[in-house]
Design an enzyme around this catalytic site. Structure first.
Site, short mmCIF file in Angstrom:
data_model
loop_
_atom_site.label_atom_id
_atom_site.label_comp_id
_atom_site.label_asym_id
_atom_site.label_seq_id
_atom_site.Cartn_x
_atom_site.Cartn_y
_atom_site.Cartn_z
N HIS A 37 30.11 65.04 -11.57
CA HIS A 37 29.71 64.93 -12.97
C HIS A 37 30.91 64.87 -13.91
O HIS A 37 30.87 65.39 -15.02
CB HIS A 37 28.77 66.09 -13.37
CG HIS A 37 27.36 65.87 -12.87
ND1 HIS A 37 26.48 65.03 -13.49
CD2 HIS A 37 26.72 66.37 -11.79
CE1 HIS A 37 25.34 65.02 -12.82
NE2 HIS A 37 25.45 65.82 -11.78
N GLY A 128 20.79 60.74 -2.57
CA GLY A 128 22.01 60.96 -3.36
C GLY A 128 23.24 60.41 -2.67
O GLY A 128 24.36 60.76 -3.02
N SER A 131 22.11 54.75 -2.20
CA SER A 131 21.51 53.55 -1.60
C SER A 131 21.33 52.46 -2.66
O SER A 131 21.49 51.27 -2.35
CB SER A 131 20.19 53.88 -0.92
OG SER A 131 19.31 54.50 -1.82
N ASP A 176 30.03 55.73 -8.08
CA ASP A 176 29.31 55.25 -6.89
C ASP A 176 29.66 53.80 -6.59
O ASP A 176 29.97 53.44 -5.46
CB ASP A 176 27.79 55.37 -7.10
CG ASP A 176 27.37 56.80 -7.39
OD1 ASP A 176 28.19 57.71 -7.18
OD2 ASP A 176 26.23 57.00 -7.84
C1 GLA Z 1 25.45 60.00 -9.80
C2 GLA Z 1 26.04 58.94 -10.72
C3 GLA Z 1 27.58 59.00 -10.70
C4 GLA Z 1 28.10 60.41 -10.94
C5 GLA Z 1 27.36 61.42 -10.04
C6 GLA Z 1 27.72 62.84 -10.37
O1 GLA Z 1 25.74 59.72 -8.47
O2 GLA Z 1 25.62 57.65 -10.32
O3 GLA Z 1 28.10 58.09 -11.66
O4 GLA Z 1 28.00 60.76 -12.28
O5 GLA Z 1 25.95 61.28 -10.14
O6 GLA Z 1 29.05 63.09 -10.08
#
Ligand code: GLA
Length: 393
Positions: A37, A128, A131, A176
């Site tokens: 985050h 998480g 995907s 991600d």
């Molecule tokens: C999700 C979001 C990312 C990031 C994480 C938390 O995966 O897609 O951009 O903020 O939460 O670190």
């Protein structure tokens, strides 16, 4: 899955097609080791791309139909045309690749033709492990290659993030998509989310492995809670900016934060959120140094501290993730454990001595089941390459 099996699956759906011009692309899933985050707060993140991911088999058609097929999602197949790429709730998972087609068309101005598209993935949905970003990047990489656009990978990463933000409507940061597009086998990426400068760090885990623990809890309200955290961070930043010349919360180190935290007086929740962000950024940098120095013990301790901060200050864990991470931390051979990704369900990760993995999984599994009534899943994962073409040219 083997290429031959994938082609057989493709053939099942697109029977009439000549198979000579099939091309196959791959995009991984990702695990974030630490730095949670803080991508949307201009901080450092430390994710790695996994060997599990999404495969995409494509073939151009002579008409303008886009046929999206996948067995991984309810609502197996969708047919649209290249002229009709707008978002539609009823199009389910196919909105992800469709959004990428749409953004790619705008970005490049190329004239799109129809395509048969078969997606197959082995990232557990909703876990998480990204995907959806994996589907976005595999589609973007495919379009870039098939239409020979030579777009830089980082631009494709940004395009995929834009699709998520503006087409799908999830206000995610860039971590991600970046980890998935730019990942490298046996490495994690230290990424400065403010400048997008990055470096690969060899993931030398000696006698340990990464174990991912899936709560198998659907991520309830994850998107709205995620957006709530983002706006809390923006509010805290705006208050600090009344005195400090900073662009992001992560422009502060802990000392500067401590000196100025009184600005947030009366805003207890904002204080907690900002403290998580600033401390997590420091932990991430420290974790990278620990890994570079081969100090896995210290690396593990930072993972534990990260979880505690996400639980107590950022409040994105919940009983399932806490049970998994905190139980894991107590097991023999576990160097550290924490939730990974957005939180509110999904997965946690642990660094575990290889010889202890079997008993680790058994013990954590039983305690988790007793406490939550749910069966956890465990995956001993390997790193893998970023988005790429596997076969076809
Ligand atoms: C999700 C979001 C990312 C990031 C994480 C938390 O995966 O897609 O951009 O903020 O939460 O670190």
């Amino acid at each position: 899955m083997h290429v031959k099996e994938l082609i057989a699956k493709f053939q099942n759906y697109f029977l009439e097609q000549n198979l000579s011009d099939i091309r196959i692309f791959f995009s991984p899933g990702r695990v974030n080791l630490i730095g949670e985050h803080i991508d949307y707060n201009g901080g450092y993140v430390f994710p790695a791309s996994l060997s599990i991911g999404t495969y995409l088999l494509v073939q151009k058609r002579t008409d303008n139909k886009l046929i999206f097929v996948s067995e991984n999602f309810p609502g197996k197949s969708y047919e649209r045309s290249v002229e009709n790429l707008y978002f539609n709730e009823a199009d389910g998972w196919s909105n992800y690749p469709k959004g990428v087609f749409d953004a790619f068309k705008t970005f490049t101005n190329v004239e799109l033709t129809g395509m048969n598209l078969y997606f197959w993935g082995n990232i557990p949905n909703g876990s998480g492990l990204s995907s959806s970003a994996s589907i976005e990047l595999v589609t973007a990489t495919m379009l870039n290659e098939v239409y020979e656009q030579h777009i830089d990978k980082v631009e494709l990463v940004k395009l995929a993030q834009k699709v998520e933000n503006h087409y799908i409507g999830v206000n995610c940061g860039i971590m991600d998509q970046f980890a998935i597009g730019m990942g490298k086998k046996e490495c994690a990426i230290i990424l400065d989310c403010a400048s997008l400068e990055f470096d690969y760090v060899p993931l030398e885990l000696k006698t340990t492995k990464i174990v991912i623990m899936n709560t198998n809890k659907k991520r309830m309200l994850a998107d709205s809670k995620y957006n709530e955290r983002r706006s809390e961070c923006e509010k805290a930043l705006a208050i600090f900016q009344t005195k400090l010349d900073i662009q992001n919360l992560c422009d502060m180190n802990l000392d500067l934060f401590d000196i100025n935290v009184s600005l947030l007086e009366g805003h207890d929740v904002l204080t907690q959120r900002a403290r998580h962000v600033v401390s997590e950024n420091e932990r991430t940098k420290e974790a990278v140094s620990a890994l570079r120095n081969g100090d896995l013990e210290h690396f593990g301790k930072l993972l534990n501290a990260s979880h505690k901060s996400l639980k107590e200050d950022y409040e994105v864990t919940g009983v399932e993730l806490d049970t998994l991470a905190e139980t894991a931390q107590l097991q023999a051979g576990c160097l550290g454990a924490r939730m990974t990704g957005a939180g509110f369900g999904g997965c946690a990760l642990a660094i575990v001595e290889e010889v202890e993995i079997e008993s680790f999984i058994a013990a954590v599994g039983v305690i988790y089941k007793n406490k939550t009534g749910v069966e956890a899943s465990f995956y001993v994962v390997e790193t893998g390459s970023g988005s790429t073409e596997l076969f076809g040219r």
